[in-house]
Design a protein around this motif. Structure first.
Motif, PDB file in Angstrom:
ATOM      1  N   TYR A 122       0.864  -1.182   0.000  1.00 25.45           N
ATOM      2  CA  TYR A 122       0.000   0.000   0.000  1.00 25.45           C
ATOM      3  C   TYR A 122       0.900   1.231   0.000  1.00 25.45           C
ATOM      4  CZ  TYR A 122      -3.069   3.725   1.536  1.00 25.45           C
ATOM      5  OH  TYR A 122      -3.741   4.927   1.629  1.00 25.45           O
ATOM      6  N   ASP A 151      -3.011  -2.801  -2.460  1.00 30.23           N
ATOM      7  CA  ASP A 151      -4.203  -2.554  -1.650  1.00 30.23           C
ATOM      8  C   ASP A 151      -4.757  -1.155  -1.912  1.00 30.23           C
ATOM      9  OD1 ASP A 151      -6.136  -3.394   0.205  1.00 30.23           O
ATOM     10  OD2 ASP A 151      -5.045  -2.498   1.884  1.00 30.23           O
ATOM     11  N   ALA A 152      -5.118  -0.906  -3.188  1.00 30.95           N
ATOM     12  CA  ALA A 152      -5.728   0.363  -3.609  1.00 30.95           C
ATOM     13  C   ALA A 152      -4.800   1.548  -3.361  1.00 30.95           C
ATOM     14  CB  ALA A 152      -7.080   0.566  -2.920  1.00 30.95           C
ATOM     15  N   ASP A 168      -2.462   4.866  -4.113  1.00 32.68           N
ATOM     16  CA  ASP A 168      -2.715   6.053  -4.939  1.00 32.68           C
ATOM     17  C   ASP A 168      -1.433   6.853  -5.173  1.00 32.68           C
ATOM     18  OD1 ASP A 168      -2.268   7.179  -2.449  1.00 32.68           O
ATOM     19  OD2 ASP A 168      -4.313   7.897  -2.166  1.00 32.68           O
ATOM     20  N   ARG A 203      -4.845  -6.089  -7.796  1.00 29.08           N
ATOM     21  CA  ARG A 203      -5.199  -4.811  -7.174  1.00 29.08           C
ATOM     22  C   ARG A 203      -6.570  -4.909  -6.539  1.00 29.08           C
ATOM     23  NH1 ARG A 203      -4.025   0.715  -7.234  1.00 29.08           N
ATOM     24  NH2 ARG A 203      -5.866   2.056  -7.035  1.00 29.08           N
ATOM     25  N   HIS A 204      -6.669  -4.512  -5.283  1.00 29.68           N
ATOM     26  CA  HIS A 204      -7.964  -4.447  -4.613  1.00 29.68           C
ATOM     27  C   HIS A 204      -8.760  -3.243  -5.101  1.00 29.68           C
ATOM     28  CE1 HIS A 204      -6.644  -6.921  -0.827  1.00 29.68           C
ATOM     29  NE2 HIS A 204      -6.998  -7.693  -1.842  1.00 29.68           N
ATOM     30  N   GLY A 205     -10.066  -3.416  -5.192  1.00 35.06           N
ATOM     31  CA  GLY A 205     -10.936  -2.314  -5.592  1.00 35.06           C
ATOM     32  C   GLY A 205     -11.114  -1.275  -4.505  1.00 35.06           C
ATOM     33  N   ARG A 206     -10.806  -1.625  -3.287  1.00 30.00           N
ATOM     34  CA  ARG A 206     -10.824  -0.687  -2.155  1.00 30.00           C
ATOM     35  C   ARG A 206      -9.806  -1.166  -1.137  1.00 30.00           C
ATOM     36  NH1 ARG A 206     -13.229  -3.267   2.024  1.00 30.00           N
ATOM     37  NH2 ARG A 206     -14.709  -4.957   1.543  1.00 30.00           N
ATOM     38  N   ARG A 207      -9.375  -0.276  -0.280  1.00 33.70           N
ATOM     39  CA  ARG A 207      -8.370  -0.653   0.708  1.00 33.70           C
ATOM     40  C   ARG A 207      -8.975  -1.618   1.721  1.00 33.70           C
ATOM     41  NH1 ARG A 207      -4.816   3.071   4.897  1.00 33.70           N
ATOM     42  NH2 ARG A 207      -3.311   1.423   5.381  1.00 33.70           N
ATOM     43  N   ALA A 208      -8.262  -2.723   1.988  1.00 34.37           N
ATOM     44  CA  ALA A 208      -8.798  -3.758   2.876  1.00 34.37           C
ATOM     45  C   ALA A 208      -7.819  -4.188   3.952  1.00 34.37           C
ATOM     46  CB  ALA A 208      -9.231  -4.973   2.055  1.00 34.37           C
TER      47      ALA A 208
END
Length: 260
Positions: A10, A40-41, A43, A64-69
């Motif tokens: 991340y 993990d999403a 940026d 890649r995760h679609g949102r941070r998890a």
């Protein structure tokens, strides 16, 4: 043993590419089946750094995760996606040294034997004094409650079999309790000293206070889970197909005996 090196990341631009290159160089090609980076999403350009490497390294995979998890979710996504039977985990900040992988792999039990997990113990940690003190306290209180004997649960470098991991109950932050969970499920654990390197870019995603609050909450849950887990040994394992095969074998022996 073929391995998959899984790396959760991340916002690790500037760290993750170097770590992947070092890993591919440190692990012999016949052993390294794949390196799986789970973004993990991020940026910060982590995605571009890894995608630029895909054409150069056939072993490299990018998820890649679609949102941070979180880190545990990233590790689980990678383990589920992995095709190798043995998993190696490393943190994406580059503080774990890929040169230690083969030595830890040599301690893992062969052909389903024990130990089922080999964990790294960081020597000469490069973290700030307050972080090292917080880790020592966290390890002490966790061992008092769980009695897992793990001197450094925060070390990201661990090796275990994929199937054994997938039998464990999943929850957020489970990556910090893998030694206790493996013990609960009847396995043995080994530890090896490993190198600890300074972070070259970026900053840690954890704070001492945040880790302490989450850690205490999880500690209660893991303690309850261990006490409520009962895994009786299998005394017999029979099947109709096996019985039919045995009857056929006995019949053939009788026929053969009577024909003499």
């Amino acid at each position: 043993m073929r391995i998959a090196v899984v790396i959760p990341a991340y916002n690790e631009a500037g760290n993750i590419g170097r770590l992947v290159e070092e890993t591919i160089e440190a692990v012999p090609e016949p052993v390294l089946q794949e390196v799986i980076v789970v973004d993990d999403a991020s940026d910060d350009g982590t995605d571009a750094e890894i995608k630029a490497m895909l054409s150069r390294h056939k072993q490299l995979r990018y998820l890649r995760h679609g949102r941070r998890a979180g880190q545990s979710a990233s590790l689980r996504s990678a383990v589920i996606a992995a095709t190798a039977p043995v998993i190696v985990t490393m943190d994406g900040d580059g503080q774990n040294d890929p040169a230690d992988i083969m030595r830890l792999l040599g301690r893992l039990g062969r052909d389903g034997g024990e130990p089922a997990l080999v964990g790294g113990i960081r020597e000469g940690r490069k973290a700030k004094g307050s972080r090292k003190a917080a880790s020592r306290f966290a390890n002490w209180i966790r061992d008092k409650v769980l009695a897992d004997g793990c001197p450094d649960t925060g070390c990201g470098l661990k090796i275990y079999r994929r199937d054994d991991y997938l039998r464990l109950p999943y929850f957020t932050s489970m990556h910090r309790y893998l030694p206790a969970l493996f013990l609960t499920y009847g396995h043995e654990i080994a530890y090896e000293p490993v190198n600890d390197r300074p972070r070259l870019r970026g900053a840690s995603k954890y704070t001492n206070l945040g880790r302490a609050l989450i850690g205490l909450y999880d500690l209660v849950g893991v303690s309850w889970l261990r006490k409520r887990t009962s895994l009786p040994p299998i005394a017999e394992d029979l099947s109709g197909a096996q019985a039919a095969g045995e009857e056929a074998r006995v019949s053939q022996v009788k026929v053969g005996a009577s024909s003499k």
